[in-house]
Enzyme design. Structure first.
Site, mmCIF file in Angstrom:
data_model
loop_
_atom_site.group_PDB
_atom_site.id
_atom_site.type_symbol
_atom_site.label_atom_id
_atom_site.label_comp_id
_atom_site.label_asym_id
_atom_site.label_seq_id
_atom_site.Cartn_x
_atom_site.Cartn_y
_atom_site.Cartn_z
ATOM 1 N N ASP A 127 0.964 -1.054 -0.088
ATOM 2 C CA ASP A 127 0.107 0.063 -0.023
ATOM 3 C C ASP A 127 0.912 1.297 0.004
ATOM 4 O O ASP A 127 2.176 1.323 0.765
ATOM 5 C CB ASP A 127 -0.806 -0.058 1.248
ATOM 6 C CG ASP A 127 -1.996 0.823 1.097
ATOM 7 O OD1 ASP A 127 -3.189 0.113 1.056
ATOM 8 O OD2 ASP A 127 -2.033 1.926 0.931
ATOM 9 N N LYS A 140 -0.492 3.610 7.177
ATOM 10 C CA LYS A 140 -1.240 2.170 7.175
ATOM 11 C C LYS A 140 -0.457 0.979 7.229
ATOM 12 O O LYS A 140 -0.607 0.210 7.770
ATOM 13 C CB LYS A 140 -2.255 2.333 5.857
ATOM 14 C CG LYS A 140 -3.124 1.107 6.197
ATOM 15 C CD LYS A 140 -4.517 1.434 5.077
ATOM 16 C CE LYS A 140 -5.510 0.414 5.346
ATOM 17 N NZ LYS A 140 -6.425 0.415 3.908
ATOM 18 N N GLU A 167 -13.809 -10.776 -7.130
ATOM 19 C CA GLU A 167 -14.040 -11.100 -5.637
ATOM 20 C C GLU A 167 -15.364 -10.879 -5.134
ATOM 21 O O GLU A 167 -15.901 -9.770 -5.490
ATOM 22 C CB GLU A 167 -13.075 -10.243 -4.577
ATOM 23 C CG GLU A 167 -13.000 -10.503 -3.311
ATOM 24 C CD GLU A 167 -12.847 -12.179 -3.003
ATOM 25 O OE1 GLU A 167 -11.896 -12.622 -3.452
ATOM 26 O OE2 GLU A 167 -13.654 -12.719 -2.610
ATOM 27 N N LYS A 223 -18.682 -10.249 -12.517
ATOM 28 C CA LYS A 223 -18.833 -9.699 -11.580
ATOM 29 C C LYS A 223 -19.738 -8.497 -11.233
ATOM 30 O O LYS A 223 -20.606 -8.189 -10.330
ATOM 31 C CB LYS A 223 -17.522 -8.859 -11.184
ATOM 32 C CG LYS A 223 -17.340 -8.136 -9.962
ATOM 33 C CD LYS A 223 -17.609 -8.828 -8.598
ATOM 34 C CE LYS A 223 -17.811 -7.561 -7.350
ATOM 35 N NZ LYS A 223 -17.797 -8.329 -6.023
ATOM 36 N N ASN A 237 -23.373 -8.322 -9.070
ATOM 37 C CA ASN A 237 -23.779 -7.178 -7.948
ATOM 38 C C ASN A 237 -25.229 -6.451 -8.610
ATOM 39 O O ASN A 237 -26.042 -6.317 -7.893
ATOM 40 C CB ASN A 237 -22.639 -6.358 -7.877
ATOM 41 C CG ASN A 237 -21.680 -6.756 -6.901
ATOM 42 O OD1 ASN A 237 -21.740 -7.920 -6.086
ATOM 43 N ND2 ASN A 237 -20.561 -6.081 -6.537
ATOM 44 N N LEU A 244 -33.972 -11.055 -0.565
ATOM 45 C CA LEU A 244 -35.232 -10.433 -0.768
ATOM 46 C C LEU A 244 -35.625 -10.091 0.643
ATOM 47 O O LEU A 244 -36.780 -10.091 0.855
ATOM 48 C CB LEU A 244 -36.189 -11.806 -1.056
ATOM 49 C CG LEU A 244 -35.783 -12.370 -2.482
ATOM 50 C CD1 LEU A 244 -36.750 -13.264 -2.768
ATOM 51 C CD2 LEU A 244 -36.319 -11.349 -3.618
ATOM 52 N N CYS A 293 -20.042 -1.119 -2.815
ATOM 53 C CA CYS A 293 -20.393 -1.831 -3.914
ATOM 54 C C CYS A 293 -21.509 -1.732 -4.632
ATOM 55 O O CYS A 293 -21.557 -1.021 -5.814
ATOM 56 C CB CYS A 293 -20.053 -3.455 -3.649
ATOM 57 S SG CYS A 293 -18.444 -3.733 -3.153
HETATM 58 C C1 UDX Z 1 -21.963 -6.710 -1.961
HETATM 59 C C2 UDX Z 1 -22.050 -8.230 -2.469
HETATM 60 O O1 UDX Z 1 -23.068 -9.050 -1.873
HETATM 61 C C3 UDX Z 1 -20.696 -8.820 -2.572
HETATM 62 O O2 UDX Z 1 -20.642 -10.005 -3.182
HETATM 63 C C4 UDX Z 1 -19.685 -7.914 -3.229
HETATM 64 O O3 UDX Z 1 -18.375 -8.406 -3.348
HETATM 65 C C5 UDX Z 1 -19.652 -6.506 -2.736
HETATM 66 O O4 UDX Z 1 -20.953 -6.025 -2.640
HETATM 67 P P1 UDX Z 1 -21.498 -5.615 0.775
HETATM 68 O O5 UDX Z 1 -21.640 -4.411 0.127
HETATM 69 O O6 UDX Z 1 -20.830 -6.174 1.660
HETATM 70 O O7 UDX Z 1 -21.439 -7.108 -0.307
HETATM 71 O O8 UDX Z 1 -22.952 -6.260 1.281
HETATM 72 P P2 UDX Z 1 -24.484 -7.043 1.195
HETATM 73 O O9 UDX Z 1 -24.340 -8.135 2.236
HETATM 74 O O10 UDX Z 1 -24.520 -7.540 -0.252
HETATM 75 O O11 UDX Z 1 -25.454 -5.977 1.550
HETATM 76 C C6 UDX Z 1 -25.351 -4.676 0.626
HETATM 77 C C7 UDX Z 1 -26.548 -3.758 0.919
HETATM 78 O O12 UDX Z 1 -27.759 -4.415 0.535
HETATM 79 C C8 UDX Z 1 -26.578 -3.431 2.371
HETATM 80 O O13 UDX Z 1 -26.890 -2.293 2.571
HETATM 81 C C9 UDX Z 1 -27.923 -4.455 2.788
HETATM 82 O O14 UDX Z 1 -28.310 -3.846 3.918
HETATM 83 C C10 UDX Z 1 -28.686 -4.313 1.708
HETATM 84 N N1 UDX Z 1 -29.596 -5.626 1.435
HETATM 85 C C11 UDX Z 1 -29.031 -6.724 1.551
HETATM 86 C C12 UDX Z 1 -30.873 -5.431 1.546
HETATM 87 O O15 UDX Z 1 -31.470 -4.446 1.654
HETATM 88 N N2 UDX Z 1 -31.870 -6.674 1.485
HETATM 89 C C13 UDX Z 1 -31.107 -7.863 1.245
HETATM 90 O O16 UDX Z 1 -32.066 -8.827 1.277
HETATM 91 C C14 UDX Z 1 -29.947 -8.040 1.301
#
Ligand code: UDX
Length: 475
Positions: free
Chosen positions: A37, A42, A158, A231, A235, A277, A287
């Site tokens: 990094d 860090k 990832e 990817k 998402n 859901l 993300c």
């Molecule tokens: C996401 C993807 O799941 C992961 O595969 C990718 O690598 C990075 O982005 P992350 O951002 O860590 O991961 O969180 P995730 O658990 O996916 O939730 C994303 C958002 O959706 C959160 O704000 C969560 O509260 C919301 N969410 C998730 C809902 O509102 N309802 C759901 O059923 C699931």
């Protein structure tokens, strides 16, 4: 943990969520890792054994492998490049104004790697990037005078989620390897062999999870372009699922049906699947918002109509405003109302507040003249930098102190602990027993029986009872 003679020397560029977790997990499956990094402070912090993010199992892994030197942190990309066989790029790809991914960090890293290549290297794109990024990286390296025979560029997206990142990495649903050369694909496959052969799961100290030696993760080898699209498409699809169920929730609300029943009924169809859901206040995080925008931009650049994604984004924005309206209509006016807020992180299990719907809703409430007292088990320090503490914005040291004497309590993040509150205590702590739950953590009927006016998302809710709303503190 696997035999050291299978060990590969890996450089990971970037020590953010993806880079740091990947580094720790590559060391965990037996490789030697140099995590680079350019942020000296860090690197110093990581070398001193401190962990900058809140992530289950990460401190244990960094301690386990930092101590043995199997993972080292450095600012010297040139030396790391020369020493290693594979170089994973895991730097940020922030969103630019148009929605497309800003790839300047990736470009800068590619050029720096190019200047240090003396022998064959496999360069692996791990950050989420638009299709064709591999080509751009290849061209950037060639432009710096490196012969095509000295490197390959591959894509290994990832899929880890924050909060469960280590488990997601070591127990993945699938491992996607996008490579256009057999040699590069073989090296990538050997890096993941401890997982794909299942040997890692035989180790008694392995991080527990859903995978086992009998059921190791599948590996999917594709072209680099297909891997890049996998990817973004994954998402975007998950974000679409969330927006879809949020609209269904609004529909349910207007006919007094329960969205959780509907989601379950849909999810039991194996073609749909029950996960992602959960209706709520919309998705956030580092993300989904960024990747949906970037994927929409990619389609637009390619002249492909993907307005579906714009709708996904619009629904997500509306969901937060709708929740705000729900609070307003429960309390009639917001000026000078005292609101307790549980949750600041974009979801439970993390201290990350990037694109957190909770923060956005708090901003709307403050703008409408309410005062807020918020609590989050992990995200308060970060939140204080965005929403400065002051007379209108206060931070509490626990859920009951956030609720103390409040006109209503709002639940904005799905921390497991917020679903296990002592409801009796909460009821007499609040000024009025009103809970507005953006994450559907409680059973509406039970809440009503306990004397709460309980509003949630997409579930039948009692009309606000005048008696409940006017009952002062309970004994
Ligand atoms: C996401 C993807 O799941 C992961 O595969 C990718 O690598 C990075 O982005 P992350 O951002 O860590 O991961 O969180 P995730 O658990 O996916 O939730 C994303 C958002 O959706 C959160 O704000 C969560 O509260 C919301 N969410 C998730 C809902 O509102 N309802 C759901 O059923 C699931």
């Amino acid at each position: 943990m696997s035999e050291m003679n299978d060990s590969i020397l890996i450089t990971v560029v970037g020590s953010g969520y993806v880079g740091l977790v990947a580094s720790a997990c590559f060391a965990e499956i037996g490789h030697r890792v140099l995590c680079v990094d350019n942020d000296e402070a860090k690197v110093e912090m990581l070398n001193a054994g401190r962990v900058p993010i809140h992530e289950e199992f990460l401190p244990e892994l960094l301690e386990r492998h930092g101590g043995t030197g199997r993972i080292q942190f450095t600012t010297d990309l040139s030396q790391a490049t020369q020493a290693s066989q594979a170089i994973f790029i895991a730097v940020g790809t922030p969103q630019s104004e148009t929605g497309n991914a800003d790839l300047s960090y990736v470009d800068a890293v590619a050029c720096e790697i190019a200047r240090s290549i003396r022998s064959y290297k496999v360069i692996v794109e791990k950050s989420t990037v638009p299709v064709y990024t591999n080509d751009w990286i290849r061209r950037a390296i060639e432009r710096n005078g490196v012969s095509r025979s000295l490197f390959d560029v591959t894509s290994n997206p990832e899929f880890l989620r924050e909060g469960t990142a280590v488990r997601d990495f070591l127990h993945p649903d699938r491992i996607v390897l996008g490579a256009d050369s057999e040699g590069a694909a073989a090296l990538l496959a050997s890096i993941y062999a401890p997982l794909t052969t299942g040997s890692y799961y035989e180790n008694p100290n392995a991080i527990p999870g859903s995978r086992s030696v009998a059921d190791p993760p599948p590996i999917l080898q594709t072209s680099t372009k297909a891997a890049e699209i996998i990817k973004h498409a994954s998402n975007a699809f998950l974000a679409m699922k969330i927006s879809f169920i949020n609209v269904i929730a609004n529909l349910c609300e207007s006919v007094d049906a329960d969205v959780q029943h509907v989601a379950r009924g849909m999810g039991l169809d194996q073609r749909i699947g029950g996960r992602f859901l959960s209706a709520g206040i919309g998705y956030g995080g580092s993300c989904f918002p960024k990747d949906v925008a970037a994927f929409r931009y990619v389609a637009q650049q390619l002249g492909i109509d993907f307005n579906l994604l714009s709708e996904v984004e619009k629904i997500n924005e509306r969901q937060k405003q709708q929740f705000f309206q729900k609070v307003r209509s429960a309390l009639w006016t917001l000026r000078s109302k005292r609101l307790g807020v549980l949750g600041l992180a974009f979801k439970g299990g993390t201290d990350d507040i990037r694109e957190s719907p909770a923060l956005e809703i708090i901003r709307m409430l403050l703008e409408a003249g309410a005062t807020v007292k918020a609590f989050d088990p992990a995200a308060m320090e970060r939140a204080k930098k965005e929403l400065e503490p002051g007379p209108a914005m206060q931070y509490a040291d626990g859920p009951y102190s956030a609720a103390d004497n409040a006109d209503a309590l709002l639940i904005l993040t799905d921390w497991a602990d917020f679903g296990r509150l002592d409801l009796e205590k909460l009821r007499y702590t609040l000024r009025y027993p009103i809970i507005i739950d953006g994450r559907n953590l409680y059973d509406p009927r039970q809440m009503q029986e306990l004397g709460f006016t309980y509003l949630s998302v997409g579930r039948p809710s009692p009309h606000i009872s005048v008696e409940a709303a006017s009952t002062k503190r309970w004994p």
